[in-house]
Write an enzyme that holds these catalytic residues in place. Sequence first.
Site, PDB file in Angstrom:
ATOM      1  N   ALA A  15       2.586   3.634  -8.609  1.00  0.00           N
ATOM      2  CA  ALA A  15       3.498   2.523  -8.902  1.00  0.00           C
ATOM      3  C   ALA A  15       3.811   2.555 -10.387  1.00  0.00           C
ATOM      4  CB  ALA A  15       2.830   1.207  -8.539  1.00  0.00           C
ATOM      5  N   GLU A  58      -6.464   3.693  -8.566  1.00  0.00           N
ATOM      6  CA  GLU A  58      -6.219   2.287  -8.868  1.00  0.00           C
ATOM      7  C   GLU A  58      -7.426   1.562  -9.453  1.00  0.00           C
ATOM      8  OE1 GLU A  58      -5.064   3.953  -6.369  1.00  0.00           O
ATOM      9  OE2 GLU A  58      -3.134   3.220  -5.682  1.00  0.00           O
ATOM     10  N   GLU A  94      -0.073   7.374  -1.541  1.00  0.00           N
ATOM     11  CA  GLU A  94       0.217   6.530  -0.362  1.00  0.00           C
ATOM     12  C   GLU A  94       1.526   6.923   0.301  1.00  0.00           C
ATOM     13  OE1 GLU A  94      -0.582   2.927  -2.713  1.00  0.00           O
ATOM     14  OE2 GLU A  94      -1.861   2.317  -1.072  1.00  0.00           O
ATOM     15  N   GLY A 109       0.245   5.004  -5.573  1.00  0.00           N
ATOM     16  CA  GLY A 109       1.357   4.856  -4.631  1.00  0.00           C
ATOM     17  C   GLY A 109       1.934   6.191  -4.215  1.00  0.00           C
TER      18      GLY A 109
END
Length: 679
Positions: free
Chosen positions: A63, A125, A105, A102
């Site tokens: 992210a 994270e 992901e 992300g």
Amino acid sequence: MPSPIRTERRDNVLVIVSDDPPVNALGQTVREGLAKGIEEALGDDSVEAVVIRCDGRTFFAGADITEFGKPPEGPSLPETLDTMEASDKPVVAAIHGTALGGGCEVALGCHYRVAVPSAKLGLPEVKLGLIPGAAGTQRLPRIVGAQAALPMVAVGNPIPASKAKSIGLIDEIVGEGSLEADAIAFAKSKIGQPVPRSSEGNANQDGVRNPDIFDEFRAKNGRKMRGFDAPNAAIEAVKAAGSMSYAEGVKKERELFTTLMSSTQSAAMRHYFFAERAANKIDDVPADTALIPVKKVGLIGAGTMGGGIAMNFLSAGIPVTMLEMKRDALDRGTGTMRKNYENTAERGRMTSEQVEGAMGILTPTLEYGDLADCDLVIEAVYENMDVKKEVFGKLDEVVKDGAILASNTSYLDIDEIAAATGRPGYVVGLHFFSPANIMKLLEVVRGEKTRGDVLATVMKLSKKIGKVAAVSGVCPGFIGNRMLSKRQEQANQLIMEGANYWDVDDVLLDFDFPMGPFQMGDLAGIDIGWHRDPSKVTTIREALCAAGRFGQKAGKGYYDYDEARQRTPSDEVKSIIADFATKEGTPQRNISKDEIRERLLYPMVDEGAKILDEGMAQRASDIDVVWINGYGWPLYTGGPMFWADTIGLDNVVAGLDKHDLSVSDYLRKKAEAGKRFTA
Ligand code: T1G
């Protein structure tokens, strides 16, 4: 503004490409483009398979951290990934660089994952005080199992493509130069087959069959998780992946993620992420400054520091010529370096070939002349100005023009050392921290005349040798030791006034520092620098030495030690301190741990304020970088300056005033204006 995402048709395959330097972070425009690309692929019947890849240096690296803390903007990554995964058309992630957070992901949401050999995948994270927030904690265990997922999610280190392949996280390793073509061929080979969906996987059952793995993981990793909230949340999320349905598990992940996102710990760790990168920048040295090539390093002094410093360069493949004055000192030094490497190899963190490779580019010498062609020479000799000046005078004569001459001094005046040469522009301080081959911090001390290209070169070099560098101006103790001296001053004053010395250590241990000052004194040896005259007692340390309490090595110092070196407070020491205080006319009283903490830490913040006011540090976050990497300030509080902001500068000033401790104008003005040190 054109979207950073484009789509390209390759026969019946649609390739979705992100081109958003520097790391294809999944910011709003990238998420929007990705969602549109997926919608295009799924809505076009002539598209029978999809490949997702990135231009530039890496697959999506997570992210966009700069968006955190701001009102969330759509489209939501989890929803995009669910839509993509629900498709019956095979979607293949084509991975290079570092598919992190992300990014990983997105890959997990794809039906298949292929990667080049040099790729890495991870869910880091927790290093930001978070856990994955786009179903990573639910999809990963369903592909690789809870046991393999736990370290990835709760420790957060990335794994290489080879490891990812072995645990089933990627389906195929493809050619370094043919990622897109190989990914398209792979996608075509899956057309017409039922697509595997990670959310439907059941590899996570190992966490159900053997629930002990979670406690075993906590027991194994307890020390490095201590004080941090995110790792425990990560473990809970992975546990949920085994005990709940996918939908419930995603809900659980979202709850945990949202709580962490709004936490001070995460704000502190996100602050540190950018602080570490900012520290490598020098405001008045242009980023495109031409660097001085450093192909060969000279090291003067083969002692603990010299040997440790040299190892940093050898391990990075940079040849080192190491100079000592006497053969036995030189042999002892190189012997210690080899032993250190061999110990690392025994722990499996180096191969024996790497040990020989590093030692093979070390050239020991007794001749200054052998340093002549070095591009950088670092002296790590005795901390005495006359000795340093003599060394730099010789270097000035011997070493080629344009070479950088650096001192490892921990507090001496770099300008005075530079003045001993005819090339002050090429003189800089490189203050390594002991053990120099382990500690990450490097204080780069900028002299009045130090050139911009010299600074730019050593900052770049610091990254190459795995250090985190911050620039300091020339002042006693630079940044770290200057603030440490304030804490030490208060620690000594507190025990004179009656505070239990073990309370002082415990306050810092409870704050999650690795050690307190009196424990440290015992470890290092209280008798270092002692004049050996037991009749001459002018300090508490001399009083302890006079009583034969030299520290751990003597079985007693501030504390008494058993065979396992476990420490116990000593009544004898308590009375030695009380007698000394009485002799000095200092009344004693009980002092609370709250007062101890305020008097140890707030004066450090005030000294940091002065360092900023004098321009000895470029920015408050540099001070945080120094203390986290050089002195063990707990990362999850962001460092002394960020921590002071979370306490409130007005409260810091009130605390200093309450204890009659000095407050700099700079700090007082900032507090009165309701300002912060850090963004
Ligand atoms: N967001 C914003 N900027 C980033 C960024 C990110 N994720 N990663 C790097 N940058 C910037 C960085 O600040 C620097 O900027 C430049 O890129 C180069 O970085 C949804 C919630 C990828 C291994 O934690 O680990 O995904 O200084 O100097 O050494 O569930 O950057 O040039 O202006 O570090 O080659 C998870 C963080 C986020 C990865 C590259 N992802 N980044 O290292 O270059 S949370 C991460 C890194 C998340 C999801 C959750 C490294 C790198 P500038 P750099 P590098």
